[in-house]
Scaffold this motif. Structure first.
Motif, PDB file in Angstrom:
ATOM      1  N   ASP A 277       0.714  -1.091   0.102  1.00  0.00           N
ATOM      2  CA  ASP A 277       0.081   0.008   0.090  1.00  0.00           C
ATOM      3  C   ASP A 277       0.811   1.287  -0.027  1.00  0.00           C
ATOM      4  O   ASP A 277       2.239   1.209  -0.288  1.00  0.00           O
ATOM      5  CB  ASP A 277      -0.957  -0.051   1.200  1.00  0.00           C
ATOM      6  N   ARG A 278       0.445   2.338   0.173  1.00  0.00           N
ATOM      7  CA  ARG A 278       1.035   3.715   0.446  1.00  0.00           C
ATOM      8  C   ARG A 278       0.300   4.207   1.451  1.00  0.00           C
ATOM      9  O   ARG A 278      -0.952   4.297   1.533  1.00  0.00           O
ATOM     10  CB  ARG A 278       1.091   4.585  -0.985  1.00  0.00           C
ATOM     11  N   ALA A 279       1.043   5.452   2.168  1.00  0.00           N
ATOM     12  CA  ALA A 279       0.202   6.512   3.011  1.00  0.00           C
ATOM     13  C   ALA A 279      -0.403   7.412   1.766  1.00  0.00           C
ATOM     14  O   ALA A 279       0.104   7.662   0.631  1.00  0.00           O
ATOM     15  CB  ALA A 279       1.296   6.990   3.665  1.00  0.00           C
ATOM     16  N   PRO A 280      -1.476   8.022   2.536  1.00  0.00           N
ATOM     17  CA  PRO A 280      -2.265   8.785   1.702  1.00  0.00           C
ATOM     18  C   PRO A 280      -1.342  10.041   1.199  1.00  0.00           C
ATOM     19  O   PRO A 280      -0.449  10.441   2.081  1.00  0.00           O
ATOM     20  CB  PRO A 280      -3.221   9.670   2.501  1.00  0.00           C
ATOM     21  N   ILE A 281      -1.420  10.615   0.070  1.00  0.00           N
ATOM     22  CA  ILE A 281      -0.958  11.983  -0.263  1.00  0.00           C
ATOM     23  C   ILE A 281      -1.742  13.081  -0.851  1.00  0.00           C
ATOM     24  O   ILE A 281      -3.018  12.578  -1.082  1.00  0.00           O
ATOM     25  CB  ILE A 281       0.089  11.438  -1.652  1.00  0.00           C
ATOM     26  N   THR A 282      -1.437  14.178  -1.036  1.00  0.00           N
ATOM     27  CA  THR A 282      -2.433  15.131  -1.465  1.00  0.00           C
ATOM     28  C   THR A 282      -2.300  15.574  -2.884  1.00  0.00           C
ATOM     29  O   THR A 282      -3.245  16.036  -3.513  1.00  0.00           O
ATOM     30  CB  THR A 282      -2.266  16.497  -0.440  1.00  0.00           C
ATOM     31  N   ASN A 283      -1.200  15.207  -3.694  1.00  0.00           N
ATOM     32  CA  ASN A 283      -0.945  15.803  -4.742  1.00  0.00           C
ATOM     33  C   ASN A 283      -1.355  14.657  -5.948  1.00  0.00           C
ATOM     34  O   ASN A 283      -0.559  14.038  -6.449  1.00  0.00           O
ATOM     35  CB  ASN A 283       0.638  16.249  -5.092  1.00  0.00           C
ATOM     36  N   TRP A 284      -2.600  14.818  -6.344  1.00  0.00           N
ATOM     37  CA  TRP A 284      -3.133  13.560  -7.513  1.00  0.00           C
ATOM     38  C   TRP A 284      -3.099  14.425  -8.734  1.00  0.00           C
ATOM     39  O   TRP A 284      -3.476  13.701  -9.671  1.00  0.00           O
ATOM     40  CB  TRP A 284      -4.515  12.996  -7.142  1.00  0.00           C
ATOM     41  N   VAL A 285      -3.034  15.897  -8.756  1.00  0.00           N
ATOM     42  CA  VAL A 285      -3.323  16.232  -9.978  1.00  0.00           C
ATOM     43  C   VAL A 285      -1.969  17.052 -10.512  1.00  0.00           C
ATOM     44  O   VAL A 285      -1.403  17.790  -9.790  1.00  0.00           O
ATOM     45  CB  VAL A 285      -4.356  17.236  -9.755  1.00  0.00           C
ATOM     46  N   ASP A 286      -1.942  17.190 -11.894  1.00  0.00           N
ATOM     47  CA  ASP A 286      -0.959  18.072 -12.381  1.00  0.00           C
ATOM     48  C   ASP A 286      -1.336  18.362 -13.820  1.00  0.00           C
ATOM     49  O   ASP A 286      -1.360  17.860 -14.864  1.00  0.00           O
ATOM     50  CB  ASP A 286       0.469  17.123 -12.979  1.00  0.00           C
ATOM     51  N   GLY A 287      -2.031  19.793 -13.622  1.00  0.00           N
ATOM     52  CA  GLY A 287      -2.633  20.219 -14.748  1.00  0.00           C
ATOM     53  C   GLY A 287      -3.691  19.418 -15.213  1.00  0.00           C
ATOM     54  O   GLY A 287      -4.709  19.349 -14.502  1.00  0.00           O
ATOM     55  N   ARG A 288      -3.557  18.738 -16.591  1.00  0.00           N
ATOM     56  CA  ARG A 288      -4.592  17.971 -17.234  1.00  0.00           C
ATOM     57  C   ARG A 288      -4.446  16.605 -16.912  1.00  0.00           C
ATOM     58  O   ARG A 288      -4.807  15.519 -17.584  1.00  0.00           O
ATOM     59  CB  ARG A 288      -4.716  18.234 -18.688  1.00  0.00           C
ATOM     60  N   ARG A 345      -8.946   8.107   4.506  1.00  0.00           N
ATOM     61  CA  ARG A 345      -9.668   7.397   5.892  1.00  0.00           C
ATOM     62  C   ARG A 345      -9.542   6.043   5.651  1.00  0.00           C
ATOM     63  O   ARG A 345      -9.141   4.892   6.382  1.00  0.00           O
ATOM     64  CB  ARG A 345     -11.057   7.931   6.160  1.00  0.00           C
ATOM     65  N   VAL A 346      -9.720   5.506   4.476  1.00  0.00           N
ATOM     66  CA  VAL A 346      -9.936   3.948   4.125  1.00  0.00           C
ATOM     67  C   VAL A 346      -8.484   3.226   4.038  1.00  0.00           C
ATOM     68  O   VAL A 346      -8.335   2.295   4.599  1.00  0.00           O
ATOM     69  CB  VAL A 346     -10.558   3.457   2.844  1.00  0.00           C
ATOM     70  N   GLN A 347      -7.508   4.259   3.201  1.00  0.00           N
ATOM     71  CA  GLN A 347      -6.075   3.493   3.311  1.00  0.00           C
ATOM     72  C   GLN A 347      -5.626   3.441   4.546  1.00  0.00           C
ATOM     73  O   GLN A 347      -5.328   2.185   5.079  1.00  0.00           O
ATOM     74  CB  GLN A 347      -5.094   4.630   2.733  1.00  0.00           C
ATOM     75  N   LEU A 348      -5.725   4.332   5.697  1.00  0.00           N
ATOM     76  CA  LEU A 348      -5.406   4.412   7.224  1.00  0.00           C
ATOM     77  C   LEU A 348      -5.920   3.025   7.801  1.00  0.00           C
ATOM     78  O   LEU A 348      -5.688   2.667   8.569  1.00  0.00           O
ATOM     79  CB  LEU A 348      -5.331   5.811   7.726  1.00  0.00           C
ATOM     80  N   GLN A 349      -7.577   3.412   7.732  1.00  0.00           N
ATOM     81  CA  GLN A 349      -8.150   2.282   8.538  1.00  0.00           C
ATOM     82  C   GLN A 349      -8.012   0.850   8.025  1.00  0.00           C
ATOM     83  O   GLN A 349      -8.226  -0.089   8.837  1.00  0.00           O
ATOM     84  CB  GLN A 349      -9.732   2.884   8.566  1.00  0.00           C
ATOM     85  N   SER A 350      -7.570   0.799   6.688  1.00  0.00           N
ATOM     86  CA  SER A 350      -7.410  -0.594   6.422  1.00  0.00           C
ATOM     87  C   SER A 350      -5.975  -1.165   7.145  1.00  0.00           C
ATOM     88  O   SER A 350      -6.134  -2.359   7.413  1.00  0.00           O
ATOM     89  CB  SER A 350      -7.002  -0.799   4.879  1.00  0.00           C
ATOM     90  N   ARG A 351      -5.421  -0.294   7.286  1.00  0.00           N
ATOM     91  CA  ARG A 351      -3.900  -0.749   7.923  1.00  0.00           C
ATOM     92  C   ARG A 351      -4.169  -1.067   9.334  1.00  0.00           C
ATOM     93  O   ARG A 351      -3.999  -1.991  10.174  1.00  0.00           O
ATOM     94  CB  ARG A 351      -2.919   0.380   7.968  1.00  0.00           C
TER      95      ARG A 351
END
Ligand SMILES: Cc1cc2nc3c(=O)[nH]c(=O)nc-3n(C[C@H](O)[C@H](O)[C@H](O)COP(=O)(O)OP(=O)(O)OC[C@H]3O[C@@H](n4cnc5c(N)ncnc54)[C@H](O)[C@@H]3O)c2cc1C
Length: 401
Positions: A277-288, A345-351
């Motif tokens: 898995d990964r820890a949550p991140i905030t940067n999902w977007v790069d322009g388009r 929340r789902v990522q962290l709660q799954s762990r």
């Protein structure tokens, strides 16, 4: 605004196909670029919370998906050491009424097939296989995806739905390989008549033991039982679907009760995954360019929500594209804001669930049993309200109730 240019989707898994359907419903043309030579899914079963059914309906595949699901009566928690039941959460009418939809299990291939057929039926969706996206370039009005076979594809936007090892994420975020959990998962199926008779339950059953657990439920019109067993054996490397023998699987489970061990004897066609898995991140977007599904928020399977979250993403993204009048940069940013906390929340709660419900031993397990035995059906429903009461659609989808 981007006129009528197509949108590129990297990945033809459940997330990518659901997104293509959602966008096509908003009148957007989509080109799905799938790395594999054929579109399909490996592994047998998948559990679907009520939130998945909200997404099916929005995406126009509700009837087809409902037709192939098995509707389980309960979520059953067993102690894998003593062989005794700890709790059973009913999934009957009060559950359905409260969350507006049922809880079900389905064969992955069947579910993927529902999405695939709907995509094939849409004149707005093109599916291209053997088309691995390696990286992208963008110029403010369009995005070009560069493929491993030397081809390029151009679109008004690019959605990275290319899973755990996403190439789009590697470029957009650049955060290296996912985190290896050390948990080995072995998947198998049991012909229904070979499942020990006293255990042929119409339930999604979890046997929780120290550093290991078993999950089973009926599948494919009760022809099969899906059997997924996991042990925490500090496996060092990511593995996906490697065939293994019964003897290779067994050592992580030698300490559980005879009643639970008996189930393993009937498994066939064992395959190994080492989970990441990964820890949550905030940067999902790069322009388009934007991430979706496991590419954005890969999680351990302990809440049985990875595919459900990918479908919710698809609903939210297509809704935001329409709401922003196909201003993709704005739409992607709005989607990110709406999806971020819920998926985190789902990522962290799954762990956390893995640690506190699936795998504890000793006093930790006794505490789990005491707490879970004391909870009523209503208590369980209350604790699931934030998850199953959401739909991925606009307001309320990140609600923390
Ligand atoms: C053991 C286990 C049990 C699970 N149980 C459940 C459950 O009960 N309920 C649930 O909701 N979820 C469950 N999940 C999680 C679920 O399987 C995933 O979260 C879900 O499949 C993610 O969908 P996706 O489309 O984002 O990614 P994927 O399903 O990984 O699809 C990605 C697609 O992209 C393709 N691809 C990869 N790289 C590229 C590239 N560079 N270019 C083009 N194409 C590419 C791949 O071939 C694949 O087709 C489980 C997972 C595991 C491991």
């Amino acid at each position: 605004m981007s006129g009528l240019k197509q949108i590129l989707i990297a990945g033809g898994g459940i997330g990518g196909l659901a997104t293509a359907l959602g966008l096509a419903q908003q009148g957007c043309r989509c080109l799905v670029l799938e790395r594999a030579p054929q579109l399909g899914e490996i592994g047998a079963g998948i559990q679907l919370g009520p939130n998945a059914f909200h997404a099916f309906d929005y995406l126009g595949v509700g009837d087809a998906a409902r037709a192939m699901a098995v509707y389980v009566d309960a979520l059953r928690l067993m102690d894998a050491l003593t062989g005794e039941e700890i709790a059973s959460v009913p999934l009957d009418e009060p559950f359905r009424k409260r969350f507006g939809n049922p809880y079900a299990v389905v064969h992955r291939g069947d579910l993927h097939g529902v999405f695939l057929q709907a995509c094939r039926d849409s004149p707005l969706i093109e599916l291209r296989t053997s088309a691995e996206v390696l990286h992208y370039e963008q110029n403010g009005s369009s995005v070009t995806a560069n493929l491993a076979n030397g081809d390029t594809a151009e679109g008004a936007g690019l959605i990275g739905a290319d899973g755990l090892m996403s190439k789009v994420r590697a470029q957009l975020v650049g955060d290296g390989l996912p985190i290896v959990s050390g948990h080995s998962t072995y998947r198998s199926v049991i012909p229904a008549e070979q499942m020990p008779e006293g255990l042929r339950w119409n339930a999604a059953t979890l046997w929780a033991g120290p550093k290991c657990h078993l999950v089973h439920y009926p599948l494919s019109g009760w022809k099969l039982f899906n059997l997924v067993v996991t042990c925490h054996n500090n496996a060092p490397d990511h593995v996906t679907g490697k065939p293994v023998t019964y003897d290779e699987m067994l050592p992580g489970f030698a300490h559980i009760s005879k009643r639970a061990l008996k189930i393993l004897e009937h498994g066939t066609g064992w395959k190994l995954w080492v989970l990441c898995d990964r820890a949550p991140i905030t940067n999902w977007v790069d322009g388009r360019v934007v991430l979706l599904g496991d590419a954005a928020h890969p999680m351990l399977q302990y809440m049985a929500q990875g595919a459900c979250m990918a479908m919710e993403d698809a609903v939210c993204l297509s809704h935001e594209v329409a709401a922003a009048g196909r201003d993709f940069e704005r739409a992607f940013e709005n989607y990110r804001k709406k999806r971020l906390l819920r998926t985190a929340r789902v990522q962290l709660q799954s762990r956390a669930i893995g640690e506190h419900i699936y795998h504890p031993g000793g006093a930790h397990a006794k505490l789990r049993n005491a707490i879970m035995r004391s909870m009523s059906a209503e208590d369980y429903y209350d604790s699931l309200q934030w998850l199953y009461g959401g739909s991925g659609l606009a307001e309320g989808s990140c609600a923390f109730r």
